[in-house]
Design an enzyme around this catalytic site. Structure first.
Site, short mmCIF file in Angstrom:
data_model
loop_
_atom_site.label_atom_id
_atom_site.label_comp_id
_atom_site.label_asym_id
_atom_site.label_seq_id
_atom_site.Cartn_x
_atom_site.Cartn_y
_atom_site.Cartn_z
N ASP A 40 7.39 -11.60 -6.68
CA ASP A 40 7.18 -10.70 -5.54
C ASP A 40 6.66 -11.49 -4.32
OD1 ASP A 40 6.85 -8.49 -3.97
OD2 ASP A 40 5.43 -7.47 -5.28
N ASP A 41 7.48 -11.61 -3.30
CA ASP A 41 7.09 -12.30 -2.07
C ASP A 41 6.94 -13.81 -2.27
OD1 ASP A 41 6.95 -9.73 -1.09
OD2 ASP A 41 5.01 -9.98 -0.13
N CYS A 78 10.85 -5.75 0.06
CA CYS A 78 10.75 -5.54 -1.38
C CYS A 78 11.72 -4.51 -1.95
CB CYS A 78 9.31 -5.14 -1.72
SG CYS A 78 9.06 -4.80 -3.47
N ASP A 263 12.15 -11.56 -4.70
CA ASP A 263 12.77 -10.47 -3.93
C ASP A 263 12.88 -10.79 -2.44
OD1 ASP A 263 10.03 -10.29 -3.46
OD2 ASP A 263 9.88 -8.14 -3.82
N ASN A 264 11.88 -11.46 -1.88
CA ASN A 264 11.93 -11.80 -0.45
C ASN A 264 10.98 -12.95 -0.16
OD1 ASN A 264 10.27 -8.81 -0.48
ND2 ASN A 264 9.18 -10.55 0.36
#
Length: 472
Positions: A40-41, A78, A263-264
């Site tokens: 995540d991130d 996200c 995700d990003n």
């Protein structure tokens, strides 16, 4: 005409791509399992990508599988990105225009199929472990949702134990397990580094020695922030190692496709929610049974993940075409013919952060179309509250790397960058006559992709009477 029929009639592939090859059925008597690991991130920050942080377990996975050096999210936010991963459609196609949770409340359009729905219907045991942030629930029919995300949860051992227990419980059924980590997303305090987590020895980083990405300034607040971010990544690495150990102990590793990706981009200004390189260019590692290890430089996109899972499992896709192509033919290879461009699409992050953008990246150029350029570029809430942004924004003279704050917040309608000369995307050459041919070509390729994918932000795509032209 309902949305399902509309999708079947109008969903087409992005310009320059082709339908995924016919899905091959899994060999008789052999299971085809999938373990999908989503951080995540996380930016392109791993030891195996040349960043000096301690991630030995993920680095080992990279040595055992195929590490893609040119993997790109199709959006740097996200929920939209997770929707892309699960549908094989761009965010403007699938309807997940922004964040799903709380007041943002975005959801997939009616009739959109997802990996959980397709694989469960085909007989797979389907589970989610950890973060979800996609909806509606009816489109994600997991049999179980284990260790649902709780504020500040960073217990990677709990995630591993839950995933391992589910895998062992499936017996002879093939499984599709998605693990959504909270690391390295920001937490209420220091990325969750404010306490000890079971089974994890913290990896501390000296702020004075951390590597600073080129889109950030070298100031103490940024250095301290990065040190905490890198510690969270090392904890993620421990968790991935735990889950891979659980998979091995289950006896199912030899029949399991393992996919690791983010995700990003990292949760810093200039990365997360941006369509610049730090927002989209992310880690992607895939380990498949029987595949030799390789480093692959084909340009691939997160719209390619769903076709890859479907081809590997032999499960039929939806009745409408997907926008990506399976990555299975690239595994064990160094490149891929025709893989020299990717598209990106962003609408908003939080509900009050409207800033639609479309982009195409090639090996030589980046073209970004800012559809609401008169607006100031919005700063994601967690980034706005970060120590880095607070310190940067307190002094307008501090640059984001080499980009001024004014240029970051007020963007032109079109941005064109020569990546060979300007890899940090600082000098906009859209108005330079020398680049007129490049600009015209990328404009048209992006326009064609938007038309092919029925982009609602493209003129003529939202006519309420358009269905009458199709005889409906």
């Amino acid at each position: 005409m309902d949305r399902r029929t509309l999708l079947r009639r109008t969903a087409t592939l992005a310009a320059g791509t082709a339908l995924a090859p016919a899905l091959r059925a899994a060999p008789a008597g052999r299971q085809r399992n999938v373990l999908l690991l989503i951080s995540d991130d996380q930016g392109l920050d791993l030891g195996c990508y040349g960043v000096p942080i301690r991630t030995p377990r993920i680095d080992r996975l990279a040595r055992e599988g195929t590490r893609f050096t040119q993997g790109y999210a199709a959006v740097s936010s996200c929920s939209p990105s997770r929707a892309v991963i699960n549908t094989g459609l761009y965010t403007h196609q699938n309807g997940m225009y922004g964040l799903q949770h709380d007041v943002h409340h975005q959801s997939l359009l009616d009739g959109i199929e997802t990996l959980p729905s397709l694989l469960r219907r085909a007989g797979h045991a389907v589970a989610l472990v950890g973060k979800k942030h996609v909806g509606p629930d009816s489109a994600f029919p997991y049999e179980v949702e284990l260790v649902p995300e709780r504020s500040g949860i960073r217990d990677v051992r709990e995630l591993a134990v839950a995933a391992g227990s589910f895998i062992r419980s499936t017996n002879d059924r093939p499984f599709f397990v998605t693990v959504g980590y909270s690391d390295p997303h920001r937490a209420a305090a220091d990325y969750g580094n404010d306490r000890r987590w079971p089974g994890v020895k913290p990896a501390r980083y000296d702020p004075r020695r951390v590597l600073i990405p080129s889109h950030l300034p070298d100031i103490p607040a940024v250095r301290q922030d990065l040190a905490e971010y890198y510690e969270s990544l090392s904890r993620l690495d421990v968790g991935v190692g735990m889950i891979l150990a659980e998979l091995e102990a289950s006896g199912r590793a030899k029949d399991t496709l393992v996919i690791f990706l983010s995700d990003n981009g990292r949760p810093f200004p200039g990365a997360k929610t941006n369509l610049y390189d730090p927002g989209l260019h992310l880690p992607l590692i895939i380990r498949a049974p029987g595949q030799r290890a390789s480093v692959n430089d084909a340009m691939v996109s997160w719209v390619d993940i769903a076709p890859t899972v479907l081809e590997f499992t032999g499960v039929a896709g939806p009745k409408y075409p997907l926008s990506g192509r399976s990555l299975l033919p690239l595994l064990g290879q160094r490149g891929g013919e025709g893989r020299d461009a990717v598209f990106a699409s962003h609408d908003f992050h939080e509900i009050n952060q409207y800033y639609p953008m479309r982009a195409i990246r090639t090996r030589t150029h980046s073209y970004i179309l800012n559809l609401a350029s008169p607006l100031d570029y919005p700063i994601a809430g967690d980034v706005a509250g970060s120590p880095s942004w607070k310190a940067i924004s307190a002094d307008p003279s501090i640059r984001l790397g080499k980009r001024t704050q004014a240029a970051y917040l007020k963007r032109p309608a079109e941005e064109l960058y020569d990546l060979g000369r300007d890899p940090d995307e600082l000098t906009n050459v859209a108005a330079d006559p020398a680049y007129a041919g490049v600009l015209s070509d990328l404009r048209e390729r992006l326009r064609a992709m938007r038309a092919a994918t029925r982009d609602p932000w493209l003129a003529g795509q939202t006519d309420p009477y358009a269905h009458m032209e199709h005889g409906a």
